[in-house]
Design a protein around this motif. Structure first.
Motif, PDB file in Angstrom:
ATOM      1  N   TYR A  97       0.150  -1.588   0.651  1.00 44.06           N
ATOM      2  CA  TYR A  97      -0.798  -1.821  -0.442  1.00 44.06           C
ATOM      3  C   TYR A  97      -0.726  -3.265  -0.930  1.00 44.06           C
ATOM      4  O   TYR A  97       0.327  -3.913  -0.863  1.00 44.06           O
ATOM      5  CB  TYR A  97      -0.492  -0.878  -1.620  1.00 44.06           C
ATOM      6  N   ASP A 102      -4.280  -1.599  -3.703  1.00 41.91           N
ATOM      7  CA  ASP A 102      -5.310  -1.210  -2.738  1.00 41.91           C
ATOM      8  C   ASP A 102      -4.705  -1.123  -1.344  1.00 41.91           C
ATOM      9  O   ASP A 102      -3.995  -2.031  -0.911  1.00 41.91           O
ATOM     10  CB  ASP A 102      -6.457  -2.226  -2.752  1.00 41.91           C
ATOM     11  N   SER A 103      -5.012  -0.040  -0.624  1.00 44.05           N
ATOM     12  CA  SER A 103      -4.395   0.163   0.685  1.00 44.05           C
ATOM     13  C   SER A 103      -4.961  -0.808   1.710  1.00 44.05           C
ATOM     14  O   SER A 103      -6.162  -1.058   1.769  1.00 44.05           O
ATOM     15  CB  SER A 103      -4.590   1.606   1.161  1.00 44.05           C
ATOM     16  N   SER A 118      -2.264   4.796  -4.010  1.00 45.49           N
ATOM     17  CA  SER A 118      -2.981   3.700  -4.651  1.00 45.49           C
ATOM     18  C   SER A 118      -3.168   3.990  -6.135  1.00 45.49           C
ATOM     19  O   SER A 118      -2.951   3.123  -6.993  1.00 45.49           O
ATOM     20  CB  SER A 118      -4.337   3.494  -3.973  1.00 45.49           C
TER      21      SER A 118
END
Length: 950
Positions: A97, A102-103, A118
């Motif tokens: 992440y 956010d991945s 997330s």
């Protein structure tokens, strides 16, 4: 004085430097990222993929290195775990992440958790974790709170920050499903909890370690609070080891490429994921409104072990409406869901997002570039106060999958309608099978230790029928596409139960032109334990999903437990004894005498003691079929009988196939029988208008069992829009409302309102807008060359399974839609041009006589204008009693007709079975697919409709 002390303390505390990039806090980074997405429509405002354009090979190598590190961490960590859920079935996943949560990329495994972690990271950022408790190198965080970011409490997450030169460069996250979470009842999907206070070990993004070591109190807590501590603690080591491997891999990359290039890569790859997702939507679907409701039953009224407020029977409703449009936006709307309740099946937005992920990564975005880019291209509505989003309510989330699995059967059904319309028939699939009997319980195991069990052989259910192939038998599950049932020896090692059988269960597969995947049954003998208790989960009274294009739902399941059987005495005497139930109609275990027997359809049972020698039967459910069963090849039906997928009697009643004494189909007799069935369809069906009139009177009388009345009352009070459409379909008074107690709904009465189906359809089409963006990425996603001859062979099923697989996994041909229209046009007997297929044997055509767009059956029968529900002009036959249901399903495989009915929608012209709905009494006929044809042609294809009049 208090202010002085407070100010003094602030002065004494050293100011912690911000750990985000360029001296910013993580919260500032998150807020800026969200602002730039709102203002520009691009992730972090990235309008140009500079790194990808200037060094495409380096860019791809960097992504491969990142993902390779994640997969390597998962495969290594998997072998550390002692839990068979992890080791045998791969219930494990890792992801990387950004600092904002956010991945970037993910491993294989239970990909449902990519966005749940997330959510957990963003929760820590928004709630000031950077200051208190602080985020430092070597810290370890754990979360299993679904209201923060998870599906249910038994999915435990480990999250580790990755620093570089004093900055938080990224996060590594890993998750496993644990055998027991210490809830009020044992197992990994506890049914006993009725509020969140009963859900077991609670880890709300807690810091559980520093300097790469887990805190002793955390390990002690897991040891004392779980009934399976050895597995719980080894899972902790599993997740932490994987996260540290990911950190090492990222640090090696940073050393090689430098932090600036890696930062740029992270943002570009997420923006690429966002663009790629929208491009895939434009290239493979059709804009429009899709609906696929689903239902599941809860039978708690007679469960004396539950608190009084939880003892009731009820039906849960998932509306599952999808709207596709604009530049490739996918919008899921759950407005119309049932209310949250005092049970363990409640969901959170994080859980719902997780289900979206696990579905998309198995279908449209199954390539390696999977990350949060797709999340930023999706819109969703999960109304608070519903079972899809309980908000701050007290309900438990211990077995959220009980709602997620049936609810998301709507995903493959809605997506498959779009794929079929575009001609990507190799991708079309009916609804999967929801988990059947989950073997769950606990007590003292064969080693004399306190223990608990959740047998995850449910990860091998039947999968839905395909357009060009039968569904895969006992293969995987919605929640884990890589899962299997595990070796019986693995389950026997961790619980005092011995397998007597595991075998295919005939008639679990949903009938159709292609049948759904079959499931299986297991019979277990409890052995070598002083105390053991078990429960049955998922042995339902209703079908969880309708079939597709005329196919039928997969089977229901049932409970069959034997206490004090004479099986051991028979064995000692050398007598034969059954080791499976076999036929749904004639369970073989009835031949075993016993002191007490449970044989019933009951969705959930509470814990019951089992003594050594007792028998526990686990019956799984099959997946939905696709297409009119009368179009199935007789040889395939005969093979189903030979291989144990179908009881011989149903070859004739379902498929119209007459088998000879040698088991082979008799051609002339089969042709005659199929014609007889078509004639019978016409004889006993009636126009939908007549059925509608009678059913409307039933609705006005509120003639339904209490669980159905409660469902309608809840939904109408929670959703004014759904209530208005319901009244409009049945032409009810504007203030009509179902009357029933709704204890968890704050609204006492449903809001008045009414809109007709025609007005609702017109309003949607008037609001729909479609266009292709200037940065269209579709050229990067498609370009395969499937020639017309190979495409015809695919549609006509002349290719091997391996050849189909290669087409599925390859790039898609850009002109597939044109090939599809040409292929279909050559095979119909009329000249009117096909504009859009809308199902098997159903088309929107341009009628040459008047230029109108109408829905037409392959036989030439016209139903209605394209923007109306063709079902209202069809013939209908309703199976709502055991006699009529028995023509399709054996006794314990069928739904309870008080809870659910089957509605067969039939073409008046050729008697083709076009759709089969599984719905409770009083439910409107579903307008499955309302295409935005003008938006599709002009906005996405960039051309006029065929023979459009100016």
């Amino acid at each position: 004085m208090a202010r002085i002390v407070e100010a003094t303390r602030e002065l004494e505390q050293p100011e912690r430097p911000a750990i985000g990039w360029d001296g910013r806090t993580l919260r500032a980074m998150l807020e800026e990222s969200e602002r730039l997405l709102r203002e520009t429509g691009h992730y972090w405002g990235v309008e140009r993929l500079k790194l990808k354009e200037e060094d495409p090979i380096g860019y791809e190598k960097l992504f491969s290195r990142v993902r390779g590190g994640l997969v390597s961490a998962r495969e290594t960590a998997l072998n550390i775990s002692a839990s068979p859920i992890v080791r045998e079935l791969g219930e494990l996943c890792f992801a990387l992440y950004t600092p904002e949560g956010d991945s970037i990329a993910l491993s294989t495994g239970i990909i449902v958790h990519v966005h749940t972690m997330s959510d957990a990271i963003k929760f820590m950022i928004r709630n000031g974790w950077e200051d208190n408790p602080g985020i430092r190198p070597g810290d370890i965080f754990a979360n299993n709170d679904p209201t923060i970011g998870d599906v249910h409490n038994a999915d435990v997450q480990t999250i580790v920050p990755i620093f570089w030169d004093g900055e938080l460069i990224a996060w590594a996250g890993g998750v496993t499903h644990v055998l027991d979470i210490g809830a009020s009842t044992p197992g990994g999907v506890p049914v006993g909890p009725t509020t969140r206070l009963h859900d077991g070990i609670d880890l709300p993004c807690m810091k559980v370690g520093e300097n790469d070591e887990l805190f002793s109190w955390h390990l002690l807590r897991g040891q004392k609070r779980s009934r399976a501590p050895i597995y719980y603690l080894l899972d902790e080591r599993t997740r932490l080891a994987g996260c540290h491997m990911i950190r090492d891999a990222v640090e090696r990359l940073l050393t090689e490429v430098g932090p600036d290039r890696f930062k740029q890569f992270m943002r570009e790859v997420i923006e690429e994921g966002r663009r790629s997702f929208k491009a895939r939507i434009r290239e493979m679907t059709v804009p429009g409104r899709y609906r696929s409701p689903a239902f599941f039953d809860i039978t708690f009224a007679d469960k004396q072990q539950l608190p009084a407020h939880a003892r009731r029977d009820f039906m849960m409703h998932s509306p599952f409406e999808v709207r596709i449009g604009e530049d490739g936006v996918y919008e899921l709307d759950m407005d119309g869901s049932s209310a949250w309740g005092y049970h363990s099946m409640n969901c959170t937005p994080s859980a719902m997002q997780g289900a979206i992920w696990v579905q998309f990564t198995q279908t449209l975005i199954c390539n390696d570039k999977v990350n949060d880019g797709a999340y930023f291209a999706i819109r969703s509505n999960f109304p608070e106060g519903t079972i899809a989003n309980l908000g701050d309510a007290d309900g438990s989330t211990g077995i959220a999958w009980a709602f997620l699995q049936p609810a998301f059967t709507g995903f493959p059904r809605t997506l498959s309608r779009a794929l079929q319309a575009r001609g990507f028939v190799e991708e079309v699939i009916g609804a999967y099978s929801c988990s059947g009997n989950v073997i769950q319980g606990g007590g003292i195991d064969q080693y004399g230790q306190s223990s608990a069990i959740m047998n995850f052989e449910i990860a091998a259910q039947g999968m839905g029928a395909k357009c060009v192939l039968d569904g895969t038998d006992f293969a995987a599950a919605m929640f884990n596409p890589e899962g299997d049932m595990g070796d019986v020896e693995a389950w026997e090692l961790i619980s005092p139960m011995i397998y007597l059988c595991r075998r295919v269960k005939a008639n679990t597969a949903g009938p159709g032109r292609h049948r759904g995947g079959s499931s299986f049954e297991s019979l277990l003998l409890i052995w070598n334990t002083p105390f053991w208790e078990l429960q049955n989960l998922g042995t339902t009274r209703v079908f969880y999903a309708s079939g597709l294009f005329g196919g039928y739902p997969g089977s229901c399941a049932y409970v069959h437990n034997l206490h004090g059987p004479d099986l051991l005495e028979r064995a000692r005497r050398g007598e034969a004894y059954p080791v499976a139930d076999g036929s749904f109609d004639e369970p073989a275990l009835l031949a075993i005498d016993c002191a007490a027997r449970e044989l019933k359809q009951d969705n959930f049972t509470t814990l019951s003691p089992f003594a050594p020698g007792d028998l526990y039967l686990s019956v799984m459910k099959g997946a939905a079929g696709l297409g009119d069963p009368l179009l199935r090849t007789p040889s395939a039906v005969a093979e189903d009988v030979r291989e144990g997928h179908l009881l011989p009697a149903y070859a004739r009643s379902i498929y119209g196939v007459v088998l000879g004494e040698d088991g082979e189909p008799e051609e002339a007799a089969t042709l005659a029988e199929r014609q007889r069935i078509r004639d019978e369809r016409r004889r006993r069906a009636r126009p939908v208008s007549e059925w509608w009139r009678d059913e409307r009177e039933r609705v006005l009388r509120q003639d339904a069992i209490e669980p159905i009345r409660v469902m309608y009352a809840e939904v109408m009070r929670l959703s004014p829009r759904w209530a208005a459409e319901y009244r409009g379909f049945w032409d009810l008074p504007e203030d009509f409302a179902w009357q029933a107690p709704t204890p968890t709904v704050p609204v006492a009465e449903a809001a008045p309102g009414k809109i007709t189906p025609e007005a609702a359809a017109d309003a949607f089409l008037a609001s729909s807008r479609c266009w292709r963006p200037p940065d269209d990425a579709s050229n990067e996603l498609v370009g395969g060359q499937l020639d017309r001859e190979t495409f015809a062979a695919l549609v006509e099923e002349r290719l091997s399974r391996e050849e189909v697989r290669r087409i599925q996994s390859g790039f898609k041909d850009r002109d597939r839609f044109d090939k599809w229209l040409a292929y279909l046009q050559e095979r119909v007997a009329w000249a009117d041009p096909i504009v859009l297929p809308v199902g098997e044997g159903l088309f929107v055509v341009r009628r040459l006589s008047d230029g109108e767009l109408v829905i037409r059956c392959e036989c030439g029968h016209d139903f209605c204008p394209f923007n109306r529900n063709w079902k209202m002009q069809a013939l209908i036959y309703v199976r709502n009693d055991h006699e009529s249901l028995g023509e399709i399903y054996p006794r314990f495989a069928r739904c309870d007709p008080e809870w659910m009915e089957l509605r067969e929608l039939i073409c008046p012209g050729c008697a083709r079975l076009l759709e089969v709905e599984a719905a409770p009494p009083g439910y409107p006929l579903v307008h499955d697919f309302l295409p935005d044809i003008e938006g599709f042609y002009r906005g996405w294809l960039g051309r006029d409709l065929p023979l459009e009049r100016r």
